[in-house]
Design a protein around this motif. Structure first.
Motif, PDB file in Angstrom:
ATOM      1  N   TYR A  37       0.862  -1.177   0.000  1.00  0.00           N
ATOM      2  CA  TYR A  37       0.000   0.000   0.000  1.00  0.00           C
ATOM      3  C   TYR A  37       0.899   1.228   0.000  1.00  0.00           C
ATOM      4  O   TYR A  37       1.857   1.297   0.751  1.00  0.00           O
ATOM      5  N   TYR A  81       1.161   5.683  -0.691  1.00  0.00           N
ATOM      6  CA  TYR A  81       0.506   6.983  -0.854  1.00  0.00           C
ATOM      7  C   TYR A  81       1.512   7.914  -1.521  1.00  0.00           C
ATOM      8  O   TYR A  81       2.701   7.852  -1.229  1.00  0.00           O
ATOM      9  N   ASP A 111     -11.920   4.082  -7.599  1.00  0.00           N
ATOM     10  CA  ASP A 111     -12.520   5.246  -6.954  1.00  0.00           C
ATOM     11  C   ASP A 111     -11.541   5.987  -6.052  1.00  0.00           C
ATOM     12  O   ASP A 111     -10.642   5.399  -5.468  1.00  0.00           O
ATOM     13  N   HIS A 112     -11.782   7.271  -5.935  1.00  0.00           N
ATOM     14  CA  HIS A 112     -11.044   8.134  -5.016  1.00  0.00           C
ATOM     15  C   HIS A 112      -9.535   8.061  -5.231  1.00  0.00           C
ATOM     16  O   HIS A 112      -8.757   7.927  -4.292  1.00  0.00           O
ATOM     17  N   MET A 139      -7.567   5.817  -6.322  1.00  0.00           N
ATOM     18  CA  MET A 139      -6.838   4.600  -5.953  1.00  0.00           C
ATOM     19  C   MET A 139      -6.472   3.890  -7.249  1.00  0.00           C
ATOM     20  O   MET A 139      -7.335   3.595  -8.071  1.00  0.00           O
ATOM     21  N   TYR A 160      -1.163  -0.999  -4.230  1.00  0.00           N
ATOM     22  CA  TYR A 160      -2.384  -0.194  -4.133  1.00  0.00           C
ATOM     23  C   TYR A 160      -1.927   1.225  -3.832  1.00  0.00           C
ATOM     24  O   TYR A 160      -1.400   1.493  -2.758  1.00  0.00           O
ATOM     25  N   ARG A 173      -2.643   5.241  -3.475  1.00  0.00           N
ATOM     26  CA  ARG A 173      -3.588   6.344  -3.343  1.00  0.00           C
ATOM     27  C   ARG A 173      -2.802   7.604  -3.690  1.00  0.00           C
ATOM     28  O   ARG A 173      -1.872   7.984  -2.985  1.00  0.00           O
ATOM     29  N   LYS A 206     -13.010  13.367 -14.178  1.00  0.00           N
ATOM     30  CA  LYS A 206     -13.894  13.213 -13.034  1.00  0.00           C
ATOM     31  C   LYS A 206     -13.056  13.161 -11.761  1.00  0.00           C
ATOM     32  O   LYS A 206     -13.399  13.729 -10.745  1.00  0.00           O
ATOM     33  N   ALA A 266     -17.457 -10.780  17.428  1.00  0.00           N
ATOM     34  CA  ALA A 266     -17.231  -9.486  16.767  1.00  0.00           C
ATOM     35  C   ALA A 266     -18.559  -8.824  16.404  1.00  0.00           C
ATOM     36  O   ALA A 266     -18.732  -7.610  16.575  1.00  0.00           O
ATOM     37  N   SER A 316     -20.152  -5.105  17.750  1.00  0.00           N
ATOM     38  CA  SER A 316     -20.614  -4.081  16.809  1.00  0.00           C
ATOM     39  C   SER A 316     -22.076  -3.716  17.048  1.00  0.00           C
ATOM     40  O   SER A 316     -22.463  -2.559  16.965  1.00  0.00           O
TER      41      SER A 316
END
Lengths: 88, 998
Positions: free
Chosen positions: B167, B169, B250-251, B253, B278, B280, B449, B733, B737
């Protein structure tokens, strides 16, 4: 993958959250008479809007707070996020 | 085999390092820096595969990701690697590759009969032919088609290779290291932005590596090298080769696949084969360049027909001639560049230009080099089956409709150039509304976009000067917005040859009386005639035409075919291309291996494995483990040659007769504190909680709002405002929640806090008639008599120096206690219990014995609380308060939930007292009734009752309340069993519950 701004923690990837459905649904008050129809609407019926949708997410792998997220279901755009306590 | 297509010098390969490899079992040599494609071409190998549908011989068409033909199967590191593009696979010592989609071999392929039957294989052939009779599809048609189709075979073995996920950024992600990528990365890096520059090939520079340009006083290639080495030295820049940004999500990524070890003979230990990133990114620069467009003519799929840019790349980067007698067929100046490159290396090409006339610096240079140029000329058809050996060429009329002067000329390759198609895939994936650019006959990005900018050839800009200028500017501007810094970089002067405009002509008409196949989609064998047929049959939308003909649906996703397909549809329909529109671009841009997508989440890594603090004791004592949610729990402890059945029976029997101990650490535990905790529990559970005294536990059931049982467990009041809740292992779990949901959103006025304490406590259940004696010895100072610690009582104690919580609760139905200590002391507690319990014949028991004990007692668990049952179904209606409201209460009055013959839990015993009833069996009235036999319900759990020494099961059946004593049948179609049974009470042992209170 969405990028969601937790009002407590900041921008976090979607994988830290779990989805909780429509945030505008209000649970009927306890100990109050309610018709079958209204109760069924509360338990089962949800709108599936195309466009802006106020929804619940829980920051399950973070602060564990339930938050409200205003998201466009068509474009995935996220407009504003709110704490559970904030009324919109 | 002598290497006869490699030039004596030139190219970027390392001629000092010879590399041997095999293709279809035959040994060849190449150089370090070659791709499999360039090395094969250097050896004169053009036939690499067979086409998908007609099994026509196929060679190399491109030199990179656009390659539609040269898909091979590799054997690397003793692993099968299918769907490898030879144009991207770098050569390494000992590489083994073979052709796909051919049998028995690529030279003689039986499937090629399809080619001669091609009249019978038009578009939609499968849809039209294999529909009747319907039953034939699965058994006859499908297996045969499956055998004949498909590229390569996936391994059926577990993939031993390692794949990783990462991951990341960054401020700017730049996809592509051509001139626009380098310039924008450089400018952004100078402004201090965090930059990731990704290049899918092994070499950086893109078109700069093959074009004849000067930047400043350097060649394009030298300039690229300089910029890359500068970028590499900067701490804010990550430069990655062999890395394909394949998806824009999306966003902002993006996902990139890095081929970490694919170019090496084997993967080093702890190094991944591939890595998925991945990313961002705050801003994305798409500098993915463009792909040359083919021209369409007869038999344009023959080996030896390829893109002119590919021929140039093989020459300039690999020093390889794709042919020694080339025809260059072009509608623009790019073909001339390739022609000039041939000529410079001593090869005489013929250039056929579809244009009537054209003049530019490049054409002038070609003329000065005495290259044979024929204007208004086209290739009508390639000749030669396994390799081009000649071409029919013709003069074309000015209106491009008529052919004349058809003649056959010898050649060994045909290099085509139909102008350039910008690679807009990433931009389109991001949601960019693309637009059609008339000037270049192609779509380019338009309205963004997301935060993306497309530069250079990908944006339809084909001159270096403008590309560099805008890319430096954009890189600077985008980064400045993020870093608020601006370090001006000066744009170097560029010397390049200006091209003349291209010809919009792209498809050569068929000569009279000829019916050549003219291919659009080379990988899926879609020809001009197929599209025409689809349109005649009424398909209009380009998305429908695509799916009906499979145009652009192959592994190359139509990189070389889509635009020509659109041209054809718009020609036939008398529309313009923008009216037809393009199909949706979807990720991935290039195929991604499943291994890379899965990453490290394979086998035991697919979910975390939790182990209790006593795990290693269990291991040492021959425990056989079972997955319970995310936990590993002992299923039974094997003694000697015991099997599961024998061991669990022994363990359960010992609990009933003496005493056993079970690791219950995995139970979910939730710590609940606050002045409103009692009120909260009262709303969460179906039974009453307000009056539970301190030091007492209570069993509770919680529902979902729809009335279905969510979970059960005991909760203990530790002190006035402090409760200890337990949940089932699997639901821990979800319950947490659920509680948080009500506290944060529904009743925020309640002053209560909840937190998971599952991992903070280790638990041991001590169960059996002798358990009190064990407990007394563990806590000699405490009064644990039936009066001192009654059923559902709680006390705290000191277990040989460690703090312990003692609950008198029972799942086994015997007199039992649960002792909790802090996790770190878990093993200490466990060993003490076994040591103390020795004189009482204590034995550890696993989940199998635990199940047996609870089943014969009629205690419900996950198999009954299966998300479909309400309290009544589990005979828990006594726990449902009529006085107070709670979560889900209103639903319990639904008509279906109060039906008189509502399903209910019962016990089931086989009449022969011998035959075990498979779990999941149906309970039916009449075993011989006609199908579908109406079922009364199903068997939820089965065990061998140690109390009565016969099989016993629990079942939830219709009108269970009135079924006790009935003789029915349990049927398991799965196990092909029909067992006559008697329905009994679900409380098979100790129905009055005397033991737990004893």
């Amino acid at each position: 993958m969405l990028y969601i701004k937790c009002p407590h923690c900041g921008l976090r990837p979607q994988t830290e959250f779990s989805y909780g459905g429509d945030a505008t649904v209000k649970r009927p008050e306890l100990n109050k008479e309610i018709s079958d129809q209204d109760w069924d609407n509360f338990v089962y019926l949800r709108k599936s809007p195309r466009g802006k949708h106020l929804e619940l997410w829980q920051h399950i792998s973070g602060c564990r707070q339930w938050i409200k997220v205003e998201r466009d279901t068509l474009t995935h755009e996220i407009f504003t996020t709110y704490k559970a306590s904030e009324n919109i | 085999m002598p290497e006869n297509f490699r030039l004596d010098k030139g190219g970027l390969v390392n001629r000092n390092k010879k590399i041997s490899f095999t293709f279809n079992g035959k040994k060849y040599f190449g150089y370090e820096g070659d791709t499999l494609a360039s090395a094969l071409l250097a050896n004169g190998v053009h036939l690499v595969g067979r086409s998908f549908k007609y099994h026509r011989p196929r060679g190399f068409f491109g030199a990179g990701v656009d390659e539609p033909y040269a898909i091979v199967q590799m054997n690397r590191n003793n692993e099968i690697d299918p769907n490898v593009r030879a144009t991207e696979q770098e050569l390494f010592e000992g590489l083994e590759a073979k052709s796909v989609n051919c049998w028995p071999n690529v030279d003689f392929d039986i499937g090629a009969i399809n080619n001669f039957l091609n009249k019978f294989f038009p578009a939609g052939f499968y849809y039209k032919t294999f529909m009747w009779p319907k039953s034939f599809w699965y058994k006859i048609y499908e297996p045969i088609i499956r055998k004949a189709a498909g590229f390569g075979a996936a391994s059926i073995k577990h993939d031993k290779e390692r794949y990783e996920h990462k991951y990341e950024y960054c401020d700017l992600l730049i996809a592509g290291s051509g001139p626009s990528g380098l310039a924008s990365a450089y400018a952004a890096a100078q402004n201090g932005a965090r930059v990731i520059l990704a290049e899918d090939k092994s070499r950086f520079g893109g078109s700069l590596l093959t074009s004849e340009v000067t930047i400043g006083n350097q060649s394009g290639q030298e300039w690229a090298e300089k910029i890359i080495s500068e970028l590499k030295s900067m701490p804010n820049v990550v430069v990655k080769n062999r890395s394909q940004v394949f998806g824009y999500y999306d966003h902002n990524m993006l996902v990139m696949s890095e081929r970490v070890s694919d170019h090496l003979p084997k993967t080093d230990k702890y190094i991944p084969k591939q890595r998925l990133w991945y990313i961002r990114a705050k801003e994305v620069v798409i500098s993915s360049g463009s792909i040359e467009r083919p021209l369409v003519f007869g038999n344009n799929d023959a080996p030896g027909v390829m893109l002119s840019s590919a021929a140039k790349e093989y020459l300039k980067i690999y020093g390889v001639l794709v042919g020694k007698k080339p025809i260059i067929f072009t509608n623009n100046d790019s073909g001339y560049e390739t022609g000039i490159e041939f000529k410079k290396n001593g090869i005489d090409p013929i250039i056929l230009d579809t244009r009537k006339d054209a003049s530019s610096e490049i054409i002038k240079e070609a003329k000065e080099l005495n290259i044979n140029i024929k204007f208004s000329y086209v290739v009508v058809a390639a000749k030669g089956y396994k390799k081009v050996n000649s071409a029919d060429i013709a003069r074309i009329s000015d209106d491009k409709k008529n052919l004349s002067n058809i003649e056959n000329i010898k050649c060994d390759c045909i290099c085509v150039s139909g102008f350039w198609t910008p690679s807009i895939h990433l931009a389109s994936q991001s949601g960019n509304k693309t637009k059609f650019n008339e000037e270049i006959d192609a779509f380019i990005p338009s309205q963004s976009k997301q935060k993306e900018t497309t530069l250079g050839a990908a944006n339809g800009v084909f001159t270096l000067e403008e590309t560099l200028k805008t890319s430096f500017e954009k890189g600077s501007e985008l980064s400045k917005q993020i870093t608020n810094k601006e370090n001006k970089v000066s744009v170097p002067t560029v010397v390049e040859k200006k091209p003349s405009s291209h010809d919009k002509f792209w498809c050569v008409p068929l000569p009279e009386g000829k019916n050549y196949k003219r291919f659009l989609d080379f990988q899926n064998d879609v020809a001009v005639s197929d599209i025409q047929l689809a349109l005649r049959e009424g398909y209009r939308s380009i998305e429908h035409v695509k799916r009906y003909t499979t145009l652009g649906m192959a592994t190359d996703q139509g990189k070389t075919s889509n635009l020509n397909g659109l041209q054809l549809v718009s020609d036939v329909e008398n529309k313009v291309v923008p009216q037809v529109g393009h199909t949706t671009f979807r990720p991935p841009y290039t195929p991604v291996s499943i291994g890379a997508i899965v990453g490290r989440e394979v086998g035991k890594h697919s979910k975390p494995t939790r182990k209790s603090p006593m795990h290693y004791w269990h291991e040492k004592n021959n425990a056989v483990f079972v997955d319970a949610g995310v936990w590993l729990r002992p299923r039974y402890y094997k003694q000697g040659n015991e099997n599961l059945f024998e061991a669990s029976k022994r363990e359960a029997k010992n609990v009933r007769q003496n005493v056993g101990v079970c690791d219950v650490t995995t139970l979910g535990k939730i710590d609940i504190k606050g002045p409103d905790a009692a009120e909260f529990l009262n709303r969460v559970y179906t039974n009453a909680w307000l009056k539970l005294p301190v030091g007492k536990a209570r069993y509770g059931v919680m529902l979902r709002e729809d009335g279905i049982v969510m979970d059960d467990g005991t909760t203990t009041r530790i002190s006035e405002n402090h409760y200890h809740m337990t949940t089932t292992t699997a639901q821990a779990a979800n319950v947490l929640s659920h509680l948080e949901y009500y506290l944060q959103l529904v009743w925020p006025e309640l002053n209560v806090n909840v937190v998971s304490s599952t991992e903070q406590w280790a638990g041991a259940a001590i169960a059996g008639p002798k358990s009190r004696e064990v407990l007394q010895k563990l806590f000699p100072d405490l009064d644990v008599s039936n009066e001192g610690l009654p059923f559902m009582g709680y006390m705290e104690g000191n277990l040989f120096g460690v703090n312990a919580k003692i609950f008198r609760i029972s799942f086994s139905g015997e007199l039992a206690y649960e002792v909790n200590v802090e996790s770190d002391n878990g093993n200490y507690m466990w060993e003490k219990i076994l040591e103390i319990g020795k004189e009482f014949n204590i034995q550890p028991y696993g989940t199998e014995a635990l199940s047996t004990l609870r089943i014969e007692m009629g205690h419900v668990a996950g198999s009954e609380l299966d998300g479909r049952t309400i309290p009544y179904d589990n005979s828990l209606e006594g726990l449902v308060s009529k006085k107070k409201d709670f979560i889900g209460k209103r639903s319990l009055s639904k008509s279906a939930y109060v039906e008189i013959d509502r399903q209910k839990i019962v016990g089931v015993v086989p009449l022969d007292k011998k035959t075990s009833i498979p779990e999941g069996s149906y309970i039916v009235k009449d075993a011989k009734a006609k199908l579908p036999n109406p079922k009364l319900g199903h068997v939820s759990a089965s065990c061998w009752s140690v109390e009565y020494d016969n099989p016993f099961s629990l079942a939830i059946i219709k009108d269970g309340k009135n079924m006790i004593g009935q003789k029915l049948f349990a049927m398991s179609p799965l196990k092909n069993k029909t067992i006559p049974v008697e329905i009994v009470s679900s409380h098979y042992v100790d129905p009055k519950g005397e033991r737990v209170r004893s």
